[in-house]
Design a protein around this motif. Structure first.
Motif, PDB file in Angstrom:
ATOM      1  N   ASN A   1      -5.030  12.644   2.955  1.00 27.17           N
ATOM      2  CA  ASN A   1      -5.673  11.354   3.198  1.00 27.17           C
ATOM      3  C   ASN A   1      -6.411  11.361   4.535  1.00 27.17           C
ATOM      4  OD1 ASN A   1      -5.927   8.403   2.412  1.00 27.17           O
ATOM      5  ND2 ASN A   1      -4.924   8.179   4.395  1.00 27.17           N
TER       6      ASN A   1
ATOM      7  N   ASP B   1       0.846  -1.188   0.000  1.00 29.92           N
ATOM      8  CA  ASP B   1       0.000   0.000   0.000  1.00 29.92           C
ATOM      9  C   ASP B   1       0.889   1.247   0.000  1.00 29.92           C
ATOM     10  OD1 ASP B   1      -1.530   2.259   1.058  1.00 29.92           O
ATOM     11  OD2 ASP B   1      -3.107   0.788   1.440  1.00 29.92           O
ATOM     12  N   ARG B   2       0.749   2.083  -1.038  1.00 27.26           N
ATOM     13  CA  ARG B   2       1.640   3.249  -1.159  1.00 27.26           C
ATOM     14  C   ARG B   2       1.437   4.244  -0.016  1.00 27.26           C
ATOM     15  NH1 ARG B   2       1.754   4.992  -7.574  1.00 27.26           N
ATOM     16  NH2 ARG B   2       2.659   3.047  -8.376  1.00 27.26           N
TER      17      ARG B   2
ATOM     18  N   HIS C   1       8.516  -1.818   3.077  1.00 25.98           N
ATOM     19  CA  HIS C   1       7.715  -0.673   2.610  1.00 25.98           C
ATOM     20  C   HIS C   1       8.618   0.381   1.949  1.00 25.98           C
ATOM     21  CE1 HIS C   1       3.511  -1.229   3.586  1.00 25.98           C
ATOM     22  NE2 HIS C   1       3.842  -1.787   4.756  1.00 25.98           N
TER      23      HIS C   1
ATOM     24  N   ILE D   1       0.616   3.586   3.098  1.00 28.48           N
ATOM     25  CA  ILE D   1       1.330   3.063   4.266  1.00 28.48           C
ATOM     26  C   ILE D   1       2.838   3.213   4.069  1.00 28.48           C
ATOM     27  CG2 ILE D   1       1.803   1.017   5.651  1.00 28.48           C
ATOM     28  CD1 ILE D   1      -1.017   0.060   5.062  1.00 28.48           C
ATOM     29  N   SER D   2       3.305   2.962   2.840  1.00 28.40           N
ATOM     30  CA  SER D   2       4.735   3.101   2.563  1.00 28.40           C
ATOM     31  C   SER D   2       5.193   4.534   2.769  1.00 28.40           C
ATOM     32  CB  SER D   2       5.038   2.638   1.139  1.00 28.40           C
ATOM     33  OG  SER D   2       4.742   1.262   0.973  1.00 28.40           O
TER      34      SER D   2
END
Length: 303
Positions: A76, A2-3, A36, A5-6
């Motif tokens: 976000n 997941d970008r 990540h 989260i990364s």
């Protein structure tokens, strides 16, 4: 991977200065945090962090990309916060400031109706004729009548606010009603010092034959407060030019009569002013929408 989260892992490592600390805060293993970062670097095609057995730091490219990642994470968070708000009962606190006259003659009554509709929203209203620093005084927004807005604030126009020419039935029975703007020269007019003696009448129906008319009225009474001006008009002291929202209740009650309805007089804007911010709480948006609708209803009713 997941970008989002990364990116969160990357930002946390930079802000905390440690891969281990970031892993603990995010509740993931150190090896997962490493994966990540590797996935994000592969996706972007650049090296974000330099790593060795003894040290970890941000690369020049990583330093350039860091603000973008921070902004994406912030947006976000706002997205999910806004989505959750839409599902919940509106509540919270709004602090606002407005002029004494506008507060007494319109805004206080409108806010009472707003609070009946949204009983869990708290309102802190300050009336002042002085310009207040919103940030310094902890005020969310100002509601102002103005055609000259401060550059330091963001403005949302709530309505055009025409003034109307009015007088009491008592005055009109004794002196008659003006049939044209020029007829005001034969009457005593009550002056608000901010407007002055020059009243500009703009025809509502624009045409080549219908041109704006400026009338320099005469007066034996000038004040700097709309409440005093309103009372003088109700008591039959002369003809007044007052903002429509201020006198809507008096028109409905029959204590004031509006004439020269084919003209807009001394048009001014009603604005909500607030400090620059990327996200406005739901209760603020609800109040502004409510005021826009309420002002529109009053304008249509007496246009």
């Amino acid at each position: 991977m997941d970008r989002i989260i990364s990116m969160e892992v990357f930002v946390s490592i930079v802000e905390l200065g440690s891969l281990t600390a970031a892993s603990e805060v995010l509740g993931i293993s150190r090896s997962m945090a490493t994966r990540h970062i590797a996935a994000l670097e592969k996706s972007l095609g650049v090296r974000l962090l330099y790593r060795s057995t003894r040290s970890l730091g941000i690369t020049n490219v990583g330093r350039e990309l860091l603000p973008f990642c921070q902004n994406i994470l912030k947006q976000n968070d706002q997205l999910y916060s806004l989505a959750q708000e839409q599902q919940s009962q509106p509540k919270g606190r709004i602090s606002l400031v407005t002029s004494i006259s506008f507060g007494q003659l319109y805004l206080a009554q409108a806010i009472e109706q707003f609070m009946l509709k949204y009983p869990e929203i708290e309102v802190d209203l300050t009336l002042s004729n002085q310009s207040l620093d919103l940030i310094k005084h902890g005020i969310d927004m100002a509601i102002e009548l103005s055609n000259d807005l401060p550059e330091s604030l963001i403005g949302k126009k709530l309505a055009d606010c025409p003034s109307v020419v009015c007088a009491s039935p008592q005055y009109l029975a004794e002196h008659g009603a003006p049939l044209s703007p020029e007829d005001l020269l034969n009457h005593n007019c009550l002056i608000h010092k901010r407007i002055g003696h020059d009243w500009l009448f703009v025809p509502k129906i624009r045409s080549k034959s219908a041109q704006p008319v400026n009338v320099t009225v005469t007066s034996n009474y000038s004040v700097n407060d709309s409440c005093i001006l309103l009372n003088a008009a109700i008591n039959g002291k002369g003809i007044a030019c007052l903002p429509l929202p201020f006198i809507a209740n008096d028109i409905q009650a029959g204590t004031l009569t509006v004439f020269l309805k084919d003209f807009e007089v001394n048009l001014i804007g009603i604005w909500a002013l607030y400090p620059s911010r990327p996200y406005q709480p739901k209760q603020h948006r609800l109040l502004l929408d409510f005021l826009q609708e309420d002002l529109s209803i009053k304008h249509r009713a007496y246009a």
